[in-house]
Design a protein around this motif. Structure first.
Motif, PDB file in Angstrom:
ATOM      1  N   GLN A  13      12.686 -19.942 -72.796  1.00 43.93           N
ATOM      2  CA  GLN A  13      12.088 -20.630 -71.639  1.00 43.93           C
ATOM      3  C   GLN A  13      13.043 -21.672 -71.058  1.00 43.93           C
ATOM      4  OE1 GLN A  13       8.405 -22.139 -73.360  1.00 43.93           O
ATOM      5  NE2 GLN A  13       7.212 -20.517 -72.389  1.00 43.93           N
ATOM      6  N   THR A  27       6.500 -27.515 -54.458  1.00 42.99           N
ATOM      7  CA  THR A  27       5.717 -28.363 -55.379  1.00 42.99           C
ATOM      8  C   THR A  27       5.732 -29.838 -54.968  1.00 42.99           C
ATOM      9  OG1 THR A  27       7.574 -28.623 -56.926  1.00 42.99           O
ATOM     10  CG2 THR A  27       6.046 -26.807 -57.357  1.00 42.99           C
ATOM     11  N   GLY A  50       6.893 -32.006 -68.259  1.00 45.22           N
ATOM     12  CA  GLY A  50       7.276 -30.762 -67.583  1.00 45.22           C
ATOM     13  C   GLY A  50       7.669 -31.102 -66.163  1.00 45.22           C
ATOM     14  N   VAL A  55       9.465 -34.070 -59.034  1.00 44.40           N
ATOM     15  CA  VAL A  55       8.696 -34.327 -57.804  1.00 44.40           C
ATOM     16  C   VAL A  55       7.530 -35.295 -58.032  1.00 44.40           C
ATOM     17  CG1 VAL A  55       9.379 -32.228 -56.544  1.00 44.40           C
ATOM     18  CG2 VAL A  55       7.408 -32.137 -58.080  1.00 44.40           C
ATOM     19  N   ASP A  97      10.272 -31.602 -75.399  1.00 43.08           N
ATOM     20  CA  ASP A  97       9.219 -30.596 -75.505  1.00 43.08           C
ATOM     21  C   ASP A  97       7.872 -31.310 -75.555  1.00 43.08           C
ATOM     22  OD1 ASP A  97       7.506 -28.571 -76.260  1.00 43.08           O
ATOM     23  OD2 ASP A  97       8.542 -28.097 -78.131  1.00 43.08           O
ATOM     24  N   VAL A  98       6.938 -30.892 -74.716  1.00 38.15           N
ATOM     25  CA  VAL A  98       5.614 -31.527 -74.697  1.00 38.15           C
ATOM     26  C   VAL A  98       4.920 -31.383 -76.055  1.00 38.15           C
ATOM     27  CG1 VAL A  98       4.512 -29.464 -73.706  1.00 38.15           C
ATOM     28  CG2 VAL A  98       3.408 -31.672 -73.464  1.00 38.15           C
ATOM     29  N   ALA A 120       3.365 -24.574 -72.308  1.00 39.88           N
ATOM     30  CA  ALA A 120       3.594 -24.739 -73.752  1.00 39.88           C
ATOM     31  C   ALA A 120       2.745 -23.698 -74.487  1.00 39.88           C
ATOM     32  CB  ALA A 120       3.208 -26.144 -74.179  1.00 39.88           C
TER      33      ALA A 120
END
Ligand SMILES: C[S@@+](CC[C@H](N)C(=O)[O-])C[C@H]1O[C@@H](n2cnc3c(N)ncnc32)[C@H](O)[C@@H]1O
Length: 265
Positions: A13, A27, A50, A55, A97-98, A120
């Motif tokens: 990913q 976005t 993420g 934005v 990483d979340v 995730a």
């Protein structure tokens, strides 16, 4: 060695999402909607999970919030830093990483994610982490694509050709209010939903597909995987073009999304 069972998936990913930057054009507007929905205030400490090219982070920072942003893809973090410099705001961006946030408990007043944490593989781990770093009384808010609308159905089509690995949840589940309530559980109160539409311009289904193949992580990854299998790749492309053709109207794809806001108990 990593003890994360999805370490390989995340490595894939990380590469596939690296080319997302051009999609910030679509976005950017929903980012303002999410920041509004979350009721971000000046001086609040805000995390954008993420964050992609930043934005949401930039929108909150321009309101006067103190913002950090985190993303799996280092290439997007570099672009986010350039965006912050261009916009004249200071934001602390970092790769991460979340499912394992590098912040202490109860650090933030607001934790946001626009179409980010939904990717995730373990929703229960991601949400536990987002709530862990949020202060009691703080706000968690996120935007997600519902399974019944255009983007959710497109991800279902991608999933038909490349199912998620065993144990990984399909991202559009995060667009279902009943699943969201279940996942947030008793850790929050005052759950509020709102909905929005983002408009994606396209001259034809093939134009849209070209953009996806060049920029949208899961599609980038699928097309790479199918490089040695011309007939399956052709089937996917034909099915995608047909699906997009049924939704394309006035040179535009209307992409409905769901916004969630809740307060940590
Ligand atoms: C659809 S993009 C959205 C980016 C940005 N929030 C926006 O709205 O423009 C999804 C983002 O989630 C990031 N992402 C995917 N899995 C992640 C994970 N496990 N931890 C952190 N970020 C992740 C991707 O790298 C990508 O930048």
């Amino acid at each position: 060695m990593s003890d994360d069972p999805f370490a390989h998936l995340k490595a894939v990913q990380r590469e596939a999402w690296a080319v997302f930057a051009p999609l910030e054009a679509v976005t950017t507007m929903p980012a303002a909607e999410l920041v509004r929905h979350a009721r971000v205030l000046p001086q609040q400490s805000v995390l954008d999970v993420g964050c992609g090219t930043g934005v949401v982070a930039l929108t909150a920072a321009r309101l006067g919030a103190r913002v950090r942003g985190l993303d799996l893809a280092p290439a997007l973090i570099e672009q986010a830093k350039r965006n912050a410099a261009l916009g004249g705001v200071e934001i602390d961006f970092q790769e991460g990483d979340v499912e394992g946030l590098p912040y202490g408990n109860a650090t933030f007043d607001v934790v946001l994610s626009q179409f980010g944490h939904m990717f995730a593989p373990r929703p229960e781990v991601a949400i536990a982490e987002m709530l862990r770093v949020l202060k009691p009384g703080g706000t968690i808010a996120f935007s997600t694509w519902p399974p019944e609308h255009f983007v959710g159905q497109m991800f279902a089509l991608v999933g038909k050709y490349q199912p998620p690995p065993p144990g990984a949840a399909p991202p559009p589940q995060w667009g279902d209010p009943s699943i969201i309530r279940e996942r947030l559980g008793k850790a929050v109160t005052d759950i509020m939903f709102d909905r929005g539409v983002m408009c994606f311009p396209a001259l034809s289904p093939q134009h849209y597909r070209k953009v996806l193949e060049e920029t949208l992580g899961p599609v980038v990854n699928l097309v790479q995987t199918l490089q040695g299998d011309a007939s399956t790749l052709a089937s996917f492309r034909a099915e995608l073009d047909g699906f997009v053709g049924r939704h394309l109207e006035n040179n535009m794809l209307r992409q409905h999304y769901l916004m969630t806001r809740a307060i940590k108990c």
